[in-house]
Design a protein around this motif. Structure first.
Motif, PDB file in Angstrom:
ATOM      1  N   ASN A 160       0.835  -1.299   0.081  1.00  0.00           N
ATOM      2  CA  ASN A 160       0.052  -0.053   0.106  1.00  0.00           C
ATOM      3  C   ASN A 160       0.977   1.443   0.025  1.00  0.00           C
ATOM      4  OD1 ASN A 160      -2.589  -1.305   0.212  1.00  0.00           O
ATOM      5  ND2 ASN A 160      -2.299  -1.769   2.257  1.00  0.00           N
ATOM      6  N   THR A 161       2.154   1.264  -0.485  1.00  0.00           N
ATOM      7  CA  THR A 161       2.892   2.231  -0.562  1.00  0.00           C
ATOM      8  C   THR A 161       3.663   2.825  -2.034  1.00  0.00           C
ATOM      9  OG1 THR A 161       4.625   0.866  -0.218  1.00  0.00           O
ATOM     10  CG2 THR A 161       3.711   1.915   1.831  1.00  0.00           C
ATOM     11  N   ILE A 162       3.164   1.837  -2.979  1.00  0.00           N
ATOM     12  CA  ILE A 162       3.995   2.183  -4.259  1.00  0.00           C
ATOM     13  C   ILE A 162       2.796   1.849  -5.326  1.00  0.00           C
ATOM     14  CG2 ILE A 162       5.399   0.893  -5.980  1.00  0.00           C
ATOM     15  CD1 ILE A 162       6.731  -0.442  -3.640  1.00  0.00           C
ATOM     16  N   SER A 163       2.872   3.162  -5.983  1.00  0.00           N
ATOM     17  CA  SER A 163       2.019   3.220  -7.248  1.00  0.00           C
ATOM     18  C   SER A 163       2.815   3.324  -8.574  1.00  0.00           C
ATOM     19  CB  SER A 163       1.126   4.603  -7.004  1.00  0.00           C
ATOM     20  OG  SER A 163       2.217   5.574  -7.456  1.00  0.00           O
ATOM     21  N   CYS A 164       2.191   3.277  -9.652  1.00  0.00           N
ATOM     22  CA  CYS A 164       2.739   3.374 -10.835  1.00  0.00           C
ATOM     23  C   CYS A 164       3.908   4.576 -10.735  1.00  0.00           C
ATOM     24  CB  CYS A 164       2.058   3.432 -11.888  1.00  0.00           C
ATOM     25  SG  CYS A 164       0.775   2.002 -12.284  1.00  0.00           S
ATOM     26  N   ASN A 165       3.041   5.709 -10.424  1.00  0.00           N
ATOM     27  CA  ASN A 165       3.856   7.047 -10.211  1.00  0.00           C
ATOM     28  C   ASN A 165       5.065   7.167  -9.527  1.00  0.00           C
ATOM     29  OD1 ASN A 165       3.620   9.771 -11.349  1.00  0.00           O
ATOM     30  ND2 ASN A 165       3.647  10.357  -9.270  1.00  0.00           N
ATOM     31  N   THR A 166       5.183   5.883  -8.742  1.00  0.00           N
ATOM     32  CA  THR A 166       6.608   5.979  -7.900  1.00  0.00           C
ATOM     33  C   THR A 166       7.524   5.856  -8.654  1.00  0.00           C
ATOM     34  OG1 THR A 166       5.139   4.876  -5.960  1.00  0.00           O
ATOM     35  CG2 THR A 166       7.759   4.621  -6.110  1.00  0.00           C
ATOM     36  N   CYS A 167       7.505   4.719  -9.772  1.00  0.00           N
ATOM     37  CA  CYS A 167       8.583   4.659 -10.559  1.00  0.00           C
ATOM     38  C   CYS A 167       8.588   5.365 -11.821  1.00  0.00           C
ATOM     39  CB  CYS A 167       8.869   3.485 -11.068  1.00  0.00           C
ATOM     40  SG  CYS A 167       9.136   2.203  -9.541  1.00  0.00           S
ATOM     41  N   HIS A 168       7.263   6.069 -12.295  1.00  0.00           N
ATOM     42  CA  HIS A 168       7.327   6.507 -13.487  1.00  0.00           C
ATOM     43  C   HIS A 168       6.551   7.906 -12.952  1.00  0.00           C
ATOM     44  CE1 HIS A 168       8.190   3.044 -15.861  1.00  0.00           C
ATOM     45  NE2 HIS A 168       7.257   2.201 -15.224  1.00  0.00           N
ATOM     46  N   ASN A 169       7.303   8.734 -12.753  1.00  0.00           N
ATOM     47  CA  ASN A 169       7.023  10.158 -12.033  1.00  0.00           C
ATOM     48  C   ASN A 169       6.708  10.961 -13.090  1.00  0.00           C
ATOM     49  OD1 ASN A 169       6.755  12.418 -10.874  1.00  0.00           O
ATOM     50  ND2 ASN A 169       8.349  12.229  -9.377  1.00  0.00           N
ATOM     51  N   ILE A 170       5.384  11.332 -13.447  1.00  0.00           N
ATOM     52  CA  ILE A 170       5.026  12.124 -14.528  1.00  0.00           C
ATOM     53  C   ILE A 170       5.343  13.688 -14.252  1.00  0.00           C
ATOM     54  CG2 ILE A 170       3.455  10.546 -15.367  1.00  0.00           C
ATOM     55  CD1 ILE A 170       1.176  12.292 -14.170  1.00  0.00           C
ATOM     56  N   SER A 171       5.687  13.790 -13.000  1.00  0.00           N
ATOM     57  CA  SER A 171       5.983  15.337 -12.541  1.00  0.00           C
ATOM     58  C   SER A 171       7.247  15.671 -13.329  1.00  0.00           C
ATOM     59  CB  SER A 171       5.842  15.715 -11.084  1.00  0.00           C
ATOM     60  OG  SER A 171       6.931  15.053 -10.543  1.00  0.00           O
ATOM     61  N   SER A 172       8.143  14.832 -13.706  1.00  0.00           N
ATOM     62  CA  SER A 172       9.518  15.019 -14.072  1.00  0.00           C
ATOM     63  C   SER A 172       9.568  14.224 -15.483  1.00  0.00           C
ATOM     64  CB  SER A 172      10.561  14.588 -13.335  1.00  0.00           C
ATOM     65  OG  SER A 172      10.366  13.056 -12.957  1.00  0.00           O
ATOM     66  N   GLY A 173      10.304  13.339 -15.625  1.00  0.00           N
ATOM     67  CA  GLY A 173      10.457  12.778 -17.078  1.00  0.00           C
ATOM     68  C   GLY A 173       9.769  11.527 -17.424  1.00  0.00           C
TER      69      GLY A 173
END
Length: 392
Positions: free
Chosen positions: A132-145
């Motif tokens: 319950n701590t990891i999302s797709c965005n954790t590794c694929h951060n869309i606020s950067s690259g």
């Protein structure tokens, strides 16, 4: 596109034509008090159009009269004779294109607004992971690259993945997924990552978490109205994939250049593009995503590469050609994240894959070209959503 390449051929590569009527009669004025060669070649499509315009101005006594047909023909011939150099290793020629307006949409996962809205929430949903701590965005951060900028991905229980995280931007245009091509569809690679014990470490039971949240149940019913039980792992995957297919980057300086804005690239970027073609980088990095979607031997460590997928010895240390859009934002580089700087990565690739030893200036100019590939998805697709909460 043709105008952009024509411009490049004239101004980056030295002219080889001998002085003629253009040089003797026109060059003293054009570029100073009259339109330059570049402006003329951009404005007029044929020498006949240019000659006709010049004759009209001469008739009005605005410019002197001479053999305009010969001068215009000489100007256009000089541009045609000096072609953009293409590496002998390249079978594709100068195949540089803008992204299509939308990526291919699979028949079994239609792109609907309800599905995209749900998929965006699920992309940021940490409850999809076992911890319950990891999302797709954790590794694929869309606020950067669209990646995590780590050497390798860090997942469940702080376990380290075997390889570097690629960007999520524009992946809907790819034909194979993962460094080793372990998936042929976006949906399959998403499902693999959710279930991967080193990444999110979830199982089919992940859907049960969402079934306990009424707002999610309602959203799934809207997104999958024909399903009797819409809250399933497969539908989670489909919704996320639908959202990811909206994370496309248009309007980069390079795209504007291809569309005719010759000022969109700096002189260094233009020279870098020329080197990118001349040195042979384009033999593997071509098309809208600047990848051939193929696998090539790139041995910099003991990673078995595609061999782990196929079991063929010929695939040992083979990896998919990395797409280059937004490469500026995705350091460190290569499948093992071993190189931090883009110019250094350029030199390593040129040496190992092309047998070219680039100078620092050449690598820096190719880097300038690669930086022109940077753009971001629309801002509304990157705003973090408010996630549903479980009723207590």
């Amino acid at each position: 596109m043709k105008k952009a390449l024509l411009f490049l051929s004239i101004f980056i590569i030295p002219s080889i034509c001998n002085a003629g009527i253009w040089e003797t009669k026109c060059s003293d004025c054009h570029g100073l008090i009259a339109p330059s060669k570049k402006d003329l070649l951009q404005k007029f499509k044929t020498p006949q159009e240019l000659a006709a315009r010049a004759k009209a101005l001469a008739d009005k006594k605005i410019m002197p009269s001479f053999n305009f047909d010969a001068a215009a023909k000489e100007l256009f011939n000089s541009a045609a004779e000096v072609s953009l150099p293409v590496s002998a290793n390249s079978r594709k020629g100068v195949n540089l294109k803008s992204l299509p307006s939308v990526p291919p949409i699979p028949r079994d996962n239609s792109q609907t607004p309800a599905k995209v809205i749900l998929g965006k929430m699920l992309f940021f949903e940490t409850r999809l992971s076992k911890s319950n701590t990891i999302s797709c965005n954790t590794c694929h951060n869309i606020s950067s690259g669209g990646d995590d900028n780590h050497v390798v991905a860090i997942g469940y229980g702080w376990r380290k993945s075997l390889r570097n995280t690629p960007t999520i931007f524009n992946v809907g245009y790819l034909k194979v997924y993962g460094w080793t091509g372990k998936a042929k569809t976006l949906e399959k690679i998403i499902k693999m990552n959710i279930q991967d014990p080193v990444k999110m470490n979830s199982s089919e039971n992940v859907a049960d978490k969402l079934k306990a949240i009424p707002e999610y149940v309602a959203l799934f019913r809207k997104a999958f109205p024909d399903d009797g039980d819409p809250v399933t792992l497969d539908n989670i995957v489909k919704a996320i994939a639908a959202y990811v297919r909206t994370l496309n980057t248009f309007g980069s300086p390079f795209d504007r250049f291809l569309n005719g804005d010759t000022n969109a690239l700096s002189d260094d970027a233009k020279m870098g593009m020329n080197l990118f073609i001349e040195k042979g980088c384009i033999s593997c990095h071509y098309g809208p995503m600047l990848t051939d979607n193929k696998f090539h031997i790139f041995k910099i460590d003991d990673d078995p590469g595609r061999y782990e997928v196929t079991g063929n010895d010929t695939d040992r240390n083979a990896f998919r050609t990395a797409p280059l859009r937004n490469v500026e934002l995705t350091a460190p580089y290569f499948h093992n994240g071993s190189v931090k700087r883009l110019d250094v990565a350029v030199k390593v690739m040129a040496n190992k894959m092309l047998g070219e030893k680039l100078s620092d200036v050449e690598a820096w100019r190719i880097k300038a070209f690669l930086e022109s590939l940077t753009a971001f998805p629309p801002i509304d697709s990157r705003v973090v959503p408010v996630l549903p909460q479980r009723d207590e």
